[in-house]
Enzyme design. Structure first.
Site, PDB file in Angstrom:
ATOM      1  N   ASP A 371     156.666   8.748  -6.127  1.00  0.00           N
ATOM      2  CA  ASP A 371     155.497   8.378  -6.914  1.00  0.00           C
ATOM      3  C   ASP A 371     155.798   6.986  -7.485  1.00  0.00           C
ATOM      4  OD1 ASP A 371     153.129   8.633  -8.577  1.00  0.00           O
ATOM      5  OD2 ASP A 371     154.539   8.923 -10.230  1.00  0.00           O
ATOM      6  N   ASP A 564     157.100  12.245 -11.689  1.00  0.00           N
ATOM      7  CA  ASP A 564     157.316  12.517 -13.114  1.00  0.00           C
ATOM      8  C   ASP A 564     156.101  13.091 -13.824  1.00  0.00           C
ATOM      9  OD1 ASP A 564     156.319   9.790 -15.119  1.00  0.00           O
ATOM     10  OD2 ASP A 564     155.809  10.049 -13.010  1.00  0.00           O
ATOM     11  N   ASP A 568     152.058  15.313 -10.256  1.00  0.00           N
ATOM     12  CA  ASP A 568     153.073  15.339  -9.198  1.00  0.00           C
ATOM     13  C   ASP A 568     153.586  16.748  -8.913  1.00  0.00           C
ATOM     14  OD1 ASP A 568     153.031  12.566  -8.824  1.00  0.00           O
ATOM     15  OD2 ASP A 568     154.447  12.249 -10.465  1.00  0.00           O
TER      16      ASP A 568
END
Length: 671
Positions: A371, A564, A568
């Protein structure tokens, strides 16, 4: 074996056990009471055996005239039986308990049968009792080292995780009350004095200090904190007094989650551990049946078919030797210990791996998907530059911060932080926030506008575009264009190095997924040298992209996703291995992940992979070494080439070497 060799071994053992016993009495040794008692038993057994080595059978026989006929033999037997029970009574007790509970075929049963059998043979033949006691003695020594190794690994994790606070200083009605951390409600004010652990997650509302975060992150340098900073439980306050407003209950705090992860890590077994457990379940009965066949069949063949003497004693002795050699301790003990040590070593570096199965999967990772926001970047918007302004940077930021002073938007907060001074709200009037455009206000009576290009067009103010990547805040003062402010998320200082380390570690592909604009995503990907970047993705799009990547990779290779945020969590679950940022990551992401990085440093990903590969390499080394030596010695024992002494070293020696090799998994600092 010559007596001088036996005496030499016993003297060496006497020195070793004495040294260990002296060391165990030190407060820093960390050796539990049970292991100290075992050391005393080993020491006494060694001393008694040495004494008996200097008392010959003839000397015992001279006691005939004092006691009764053949007293020498019985006194000698009694002396050795006392020593045998001193060193082996717990093994005999475990073997009997196992038989009563239906768990017959374990290492305790094998050792009991082999040593008692050897003792019975010696009694029948009026032979040497030393062998059976030596087998038990050296087995107990091997077990002692195994327990010490496991204890050392547990203490490493325990020391690392010595972060559970005993109490919290609750501040209420002007007074401080010491209470249990789980009694503190969310939103309460707690006081943390220098030297105390922070008991709950929260935000500093008063004070500044340095925090020792080594137990959470493995980072030795203190972390400076001030009013307004978020802090997590488990850190140690080093200097100033802090007042913290709690954000979570103790059960949901970082310290509780970490302790829970560590406590449950050993319950998730790897394929290697499952293989060893199944192997031992079939292997032990097989060798017991083989030993029985070795004791019975050759004598019967000699007696009934070949018409030769049966030679029962010789074949029973071979069978007992076979049993001692066959004990699968090295495999059963060293494999779980290798994983446990690997998890402990990773934890020492601030990497929490939730189980040995995830350690095994992590070692096979070939693709790492990231990410962007909060993972490769800090997830904090900061002012980068001021362009095309007739005002000084400080003056334009003052206008922008005052105009945005009523907003809690991250962009507004970044402008206020960049200004860095206390805002005098009395200077601001006529604030109007225009959705999707920006804000207008009067500052000291002067009209000020701050927003995007839509706001500038709405106010008929000619503006200048910015070629830089980021969020652009255009400013107008008193009806005239006053320049623009560039705000962007900041790439973590270690992100580029993290990508390089992954490629050096043999990772074949790095991918970045983000919901951000393509221009921003491409810029970050280029800066960090990420192989592929996909932008403007919704959470469902990220899952779809990960599934697409999973379908294209080889079956044996694994894909790791690093994230995080709450959004996600679905991707972390879908990936072969999920890695979450633990310091400021969302609870949902930490729960869904298989690995947690406690300091949010992406550099730790490459280290985690290296640790897992080292751990699995040690596991395979122990499996190969133990099986090779075991089967070679079993064949030699069956043909009578080896004796009971060789069996002792084959069993205990392999176990000690495998355990020492497993302990290498704790050493991960330089990976």
């Amino acid at each position: 074996m010559q007596h001088w060799i036996i005496n030499g071994l016993l003297l060496a053992l006497l020195l070793l056990s004495t040294g260990l016993l002296i060391y165990s009495r030190k407060k820093t040794s960390g050796i539990p009471k049970k292991q100290k008692i075992m050391l005393v038993r080993i020491l006494l057994t060694t001393i008694f055996l040495l004494i008996l080595q200097f008392i010959s059978a003839e000397m015992f026989n001279r006691l005939d005239s004092i006691f009764f006929p053949s007293a020498g033999r019985y006194l000698r037997l009694a002396a050795y039986l006392v020593i045998y029970l001193l060193i082996g009574y717990d093994i005999l007790k475990k073997a009997i308990r196992g038989i009563l509970h239906g768990r017959v075929f374990d290492e305790n049963f094998l050792m009991a049968v082999a040593t008692v059998g050897a003792l019975v043979l010696a009694i029948i033949e009026n032979g040497e009792y030393l062998e059976s006691i030596a087998v038990m003695l050296f087995y107990q020594i091997g077990e002692w080292f195994q327990r010490y190794a496991v204890g050392k690994s547990r203490r490493n994790i325990s020391d690392l995780m010595d972060i559970r606070p005993d109490s919290a200083n609750l501040f209420a009605n002007g007074q401080i009350q010491k209470v249990s951390p789980d009694e503190v409600p969310v939103g309460s004010i707690i006081v943390v004095n220098p030297g105390e652990k922070i008991p709950l997650d929260g935000t500093i509302i008063e004070g500044d200090s340095a925090l020792n975060t080594v137990a959470l992150t493995g980072e030795s340098l203190p972390r400076e904190v001030k009013t307004g900073d978020e802090v997590v439980s488990g850190c140690v306050n080093l200097s100033g007094v802090l007042k913290i407003q709690t954000a979570k209950e103790f059960g949901e705090s970082t310290v509780s989650k970490i302790l829970d992860l560590v406590e449950n890590a050993s319950s998730r077994k790897s394929h290697s551990e499952d293989f060893i457990a199944k192997f031992a379940r079939y292997y032990t009965p097989a060798v017991c049946i083989s030993a029985l066949a070795l004791a019975v069949l050759p004598p019967l063949v000699n007696l009934l078919i070949l018409q030769n003497p049966a030679n029962w004693g010789n074949w029973i002795y071979r069978a007992l030797t076979f049993l001692v050699i066959s004990c699968p301790c090295a495999l059963v003990i060293s494999i779980p210990l290798s994983f446990f040590a690997g998890i402990g070593g990773a934890g020492k570096e601030g990497i929490l791996i939730k189980g040995s199965n995830y350690m095994e999967t992590l070692s096979k990772t070939s693709t790492v998907v990231f990410d962007k926001t909060g993972t490769l970047t800090r997830g904090v918007f900061e002012v980068q530059a001021v362009h095309h302004s007739p005002y000084t940077k400080e003056k334009l930021l003052e206008y922008a911060a005052l105009a945005e002073s009523a907003s809690s938007h991250p962009i507004s907060k970044s402008l206020q932080n960049a200004y860095g001074k206390k805002l005098d709200r009395s200077r601001v009037s006529d604030i109007h926030e225009i959705s999707g455009q920006g804000v207008t206000a009067k500052i000291d009576g002067v009209p000020v506008a701050a927003g995007n290009e839509k706001l500038m067009r709405a106010l008929s103010i000619k503006y200048q575009d910015c070629s830089s990547v980021g969020t652009i805040v255009h400013m107008a003062v008193n009806g005239s264009y006053a320049g623009h402010i560039l705000i962007s998320d900041v790439v973590k200082t270690t992100s580029a190095e993290a990508i390089r380390d992954l490629k050096q570690a043999g990772i074949q592909k790095t991918v970045m997924l983000t919901g951000d604009k393509k221009k921003v995503a491409d810029s970050v990907a280029k800066e960090l040298a990420v192989d592929e970047a996909y932008s403007e993705l919704l959470p469902a799009d990220k899952v779809a992209k990960v599934e697409d990547l999973l379908s294209k990779k080889p079956q044996k290779d694994k894909l790791a996703f690093v994230g995080d945020g709450i959004n996600d969590a679905p991707v972390l679950t879908r990936a072969d291995i999920g890695i979450a940022m633990g310091a400021m990551g969302a609870d949902a992401a930490i729960e869904a992940a298989d690995v947690v990085l406690m300091d949010d440093d992406p550099k730790k990903i490459a280290k985690a992979i290296k640790i897992s590969r080292k751990c699995l390499r040690i596991v395979y080394e122990n499996i190969s070494f133990a099986l090779l030596v075991k089967f070679a010695c079993l064949v030699l024992g069956a043909f009578g080439i080896t004796n009971m002494w060789f069996a002792i070293f084959a069993d205990v020696g392999v176990m000690v070497l495998a355990v020492l090799n497993a302990m290498r998994a704790l050493r991960v600092h330089r990976l």
